[in-house]
Design a protein around this motif. Sequence first.
Motif, PDB file in Angstrom:
ATOM      1  N   ALA A 250       0.822  -1.217   0.000  1.00  0.00           N
ATOM      2  CA  ALA A 250       0.000   0.000   0.000  1.00  0.00           C
ATOM      3  C   ALA A 250       0.851   1.261   0.000  1.00  0.00           C
ATOM      4  N   LEU A 251       1.937   1.247   0.733  1.00  0.00           N
ATOM      5  CA  LEU A 251       2.799   2.427   0.758  1.00  0.00           C
ATOM      6  C   LEU A 251       3.377   2.704  -0.631  1.00  0.00           C
ATOM      7  N   ILE A 252       3.783   1.655  -1.329  1.00  0.00           N
ATOM      8  CA  ILE A 252       4.337   1.830  -2.669  1.00  0.00           C
ATOM      9  C   ILE A 252       3.266   2.330  -3.636  1.00  0.00           C
ATOM     10  N   VAL A 253       2.053   1.769  -3.526  1.00  0.00           N
ATOM     11  CA  VAL A 253       0.943   2.212  -4.369  1.00  0.00           C
ATOM     12  C   VAL A 253       0.600   3.668  -4.075  1.00  0.00           C
ATOM     13  N   SER A 293      -7.583   5.908   0.007  1.00  0.00           N
ATOM     14  CA  SER A 293      -8.527   6.472  -0.955  1.00  0.00           C
ATOM     15  C   SER A 293      -7.814   7.573  -1.717  1.00  0.00           C
ATOM     16  N   PHE A 294      -8.323   7.866  -2.912  1.00  0.00           N
ATOM     17  CA  PHE A 294      -7.708   8.930  -3.704  1.00  0.00           C
ATOM     18  C   PHE A 294      -8.763   9.614  -4.559  1.00  0.00           C
ATOM     19  N   LEU A 295      -8.433  10.810  -4.998  1.00  0.00           N
ATOM     20  CA  LEU A 295      -9.377  11.632  -5.748  1.00  0.00           C
ATOM     21  C   LEU A 295      -9.002  11.715  -7.217  1.00  0.00           C
ATOM     22  N   LEU A 296      -9.941  11.340  -8.068  1.00  0.00           N
ATOM     23  CA  LEU A 296      -9.868  11.636  -9.493  1.00  0.00           C
ATOM     24  C   LEU A 296     -10.714  12.885  -9.745  1.00  0.00           C
ATOM     25  N   ASP A 297     -10.858  13.292 -10.990  1.00  0.00           N
ATOM     26  CA  ASP A 297     -11.762  14.393 -11.296  1.00  0.00           C
ATOM     27  C   ASP A 297     -13.173  14.034 -10.845  1.00  0.00           C
ATOM     28  N   ASP A 298     -13.923  15.034 -10.393  1.00  0.00           N
ATOM     29  CA  ASP A 298     -15.301  14.787  -9.959  1.00  0.00           C
ATOM     30  C   ASP A 298     -16.216  14.637 -11.172  1.00  0.00           C
ATOM     31  N   ASP A 299     -15.994  13.534 -11.879  1.00  0.00           N
ATOM     32  CA  ASP A 299     -16.719  13.234 -13.108  1.00  0.00           C
ATOM     33  C   ASP A 299     -16.959  11.721 -13.131  1.00  0.00           C
ATOM     34  N   ALA A 300     -18.214  11.310 -13.115  1.00  0.00           N
ATOM     35  CA  ALA A 300     -18.531   9.886 -13.057  1.00  0.00           C
ATOM     36  C   ALA A 300     -17.943   9.114 -14.220  1.00  0.00           C
ATOM     37  N   LEU A 319     -13.570  -5.077   1.531  1.00  0.00           N
ATOM     38  CA  LEU A 319     -12.159  -4.705   1.637  1.00  0.00           C
ATOM     39  C   LEU A 319     -11.365  -5.752   2.395  1.00  0.00           C
ATOM     40  N   ALA A 320     -10.036  -5.583   2.329  1.00  0.00           N
ATOM     41  CA  ALA A 320      -9.079  -6.280   3.188  1.00  0.00           C
ATOM     42  C   ALA A 320      -8.834  -7.743   2.850  1.00  0.00           C
ATOM     43  N   GLY A 321      -9.218  -8.181   1.657  1.00  0.00           N
ATOM     44  CA  GLY A 321      -8.865  -9.529   1.239  1.00  0.00           C
ATOM     45  C   GLY A 321      -7.433  -9.582   0.725  1.00  0.00           C
ATOM     46  N   VAL A 322      -6.919 -10.789   0.539  1.00  0.00           N
ATOM     47  CA  VAL A 322      -5.566 -10.931   0.009  1.00  0.00           C
ATOM     48  C   VAL A 322      -5.486 -10.417  -1.423  1.00  0.00           C
ATOM     49  N   ASP A 323      -6.619 -10.432  -2.129  1.00  0.00           N
ATOM     50  CA  ASP A 323      -6.675  -9.885  -3.485  1.00  0.00           C
ATOM     51  C   ASP A 323      -7.126  -8.427  -3.431  1.00  0.00           C
ATOM     52  N   SER A 324      -6.487  -7.579  -4.216  1.00  0.00           N
ATOM     53  CA  SER A 324      -6.825  -6.163  -4.238  1.00  0.00           C
ATOM     54  C   SER A 324      -8.231  -5.933  -4.786  1.00  0.00           C
ATOM     55  N   SER A 325      -8.812  -4.806  -4.402  1.00  0.00           N
ATOM     56  CA  SER A 325     -10.119  -4.421  -4.917  1.00  0.00           C
ATOM     57  C   SER A 325     -10.273  -2.915  -4.772  1.00  0.00           C
ATOM     58  N   LEU A 326     -11.313  -2.377  -5.391  1.00  0.00           N
ATOM     59  CA  LEU A 326     -11.625  -0.965  -5.211  1.00  0.00           C
ATOM     60  C   LEU A 326     -13.094  -0.817  -4.878  1.00  0.00           C
ATOM     61  N   ARG A 353     -11.873   4.319  -3.286  1.00  0.00           N
ATOM     62  CA  ARG A 353     -11.164   3.658  -2.185  1.00  0.00           C
ATOM     63  C   ARG A 353     -10.505   2.388  -2.688  1.00  0.00           C
ATOM     64  N   LEU A 354      -9.252   2.216  -2.350  1.00  0.00           N
ATOM     65  CA  LEU A 354      -8.521   1.008  -2.729  1.00  0.00           C
ATOM     66  C   LEU A 354      -8.247   0.142  -1.508  1.00  0.00           C
ATOM     67  N   SER A 355      -8.413  -1.155  -1.691  1.00  0.00           N
ATOM     68  CA  SER A 355      -7.940  -2.141  -0.730  1.00  0.00           C
ATOM     69  C   SER A 355      -6.783  -2.857  -1.414  1.00  0.00           C
ATOM     70  N   VAL A 356      -5.571  -2.566  -0.964  1.00  0.00           N
ATOM     71  CA  VAL A 356      -4.376  -3.098  -1.621  1.00  0.00           C
ATOM     72  C   VAL A 356      -4.058  -4.472  -1.044  1.00  0.00           C
ATOM     73  N   GLY A 357      -3.992  -5.453  -1.917  1.00  0.00           N
ATOM     74  CA  GLY A 357      -3.757  -6.829  -1.499  1.00  0.00           C
ATOM     75  C   GLY A 357      -2.282  -7.172  -1.398  1.00  0.00           C
ATOM     76  N   ILE A 358      -1.987  -8.466  -1.448  1.00  0.00           N
ATOM     77  CA  ILE A 358      -0.613  -8.935  -1.244  1.00  0.00           C
ATOM     78  C   ILE A 358      -0.017  -9.518  -2.531  1.00  0.00           C
TER      79      ILE A 358
END
Length: 373
Positions: A250-253, A293-300, A319-326, A353-358
Amino acid sequence: MKITPKITPIYQTSVFKFDDLNELEQYFGEPGSRYLYSRNGNPNSDELAEAVNKLEGGAGAVATGSGMAAIFAAILACCQAGDHVLCAADIYGGSSALLNAELSRMGITASYVPFEQLYELAEFVQPTTRLLLAETISNPLLRVADLRRLAAECHRHGLKLVVDNTFASPVITQPLALGADIVLHSVTKYISGHSDVTAGVVVAADEEVVARLRQIGIFYGLTLSPMESWLAVRGLKTLRLRMREHSRNALIVAQFLEQHPKVRQVNYPGLDAHPQHALAAEQGAGQFGGMMSFLLDDDAEVVNAFMQRSRRFPFAPSLAGVDSSLSYPLGTSHRSLTTEQQQQLGITVGLVRLSVGIEPIEELLADLAQALG
């Protein structure tokens, strides 16, 4: 033939047998000596509760059927009709929905405290206020509460501090050691860790509160099933290893996203620029977890394009699985908030919001680069 399994078997039974009335009386006269009915407790759910209790350093714990059941039990252990609850404004949307839509019908009212005022509760406390509910690391903006300071402020007003420690896990932070009275987890997330269990757990520092939690679990039928308990215990055994890799990836991402021209802001406690970075480092012993979490443009359409292109971060609202998700807080976890509340919290159209896996980090970075590109 003596059978001594290394792993606790799955006690897939709803009821336990007695030989006679003497054994029945033993059950009621010696609590914990045997089992009667799985709703009242079973070896698998007790094993999970005891394992999390040990990690959190509590006086006892109860495993529940979900994280929401854990929140419900924690509040009900301290409150009755006519009582008032304080809740941090930065909180999981399901927590606020529970307070607003259901507990209000039971005569328990709630007020919300902005993050900036958490340590000055005097203007929010009422004569009937019983507790403050907060998160170690908030969902979805990743703000970090100073739990030692917060506990002192709560106790100054005679309140109990209830902490949702789901985002941190007991590997990163132990709220009870910092003064909290009750800590809870959605076991569905990091503790189980494999996106195949729905469960919760509540841990208390006081034995009387533990007894109340057990009573609530039995009477409301919140008890976790044997199979789910067994799976969660299996997941818990690798929690330390997983949290180390979640935190590293997660820190690297986060650092990658921080430098990307299409990303307006990154919320991750591990970044030096995060407002509570030093606090998070102290409370988390240098680990910051896998959530951001991170911000993109406020455009769907911008958000949709990113989601559609990504292959390693599927849109899955957990969230929080070994596999990443958003996930997309505006449309899922915080959908029940009013537009004004969403705007006040900074939950906008562009927030992801990102859940960064392993997984291998180079694969995650490559996917983010092409999805943002």
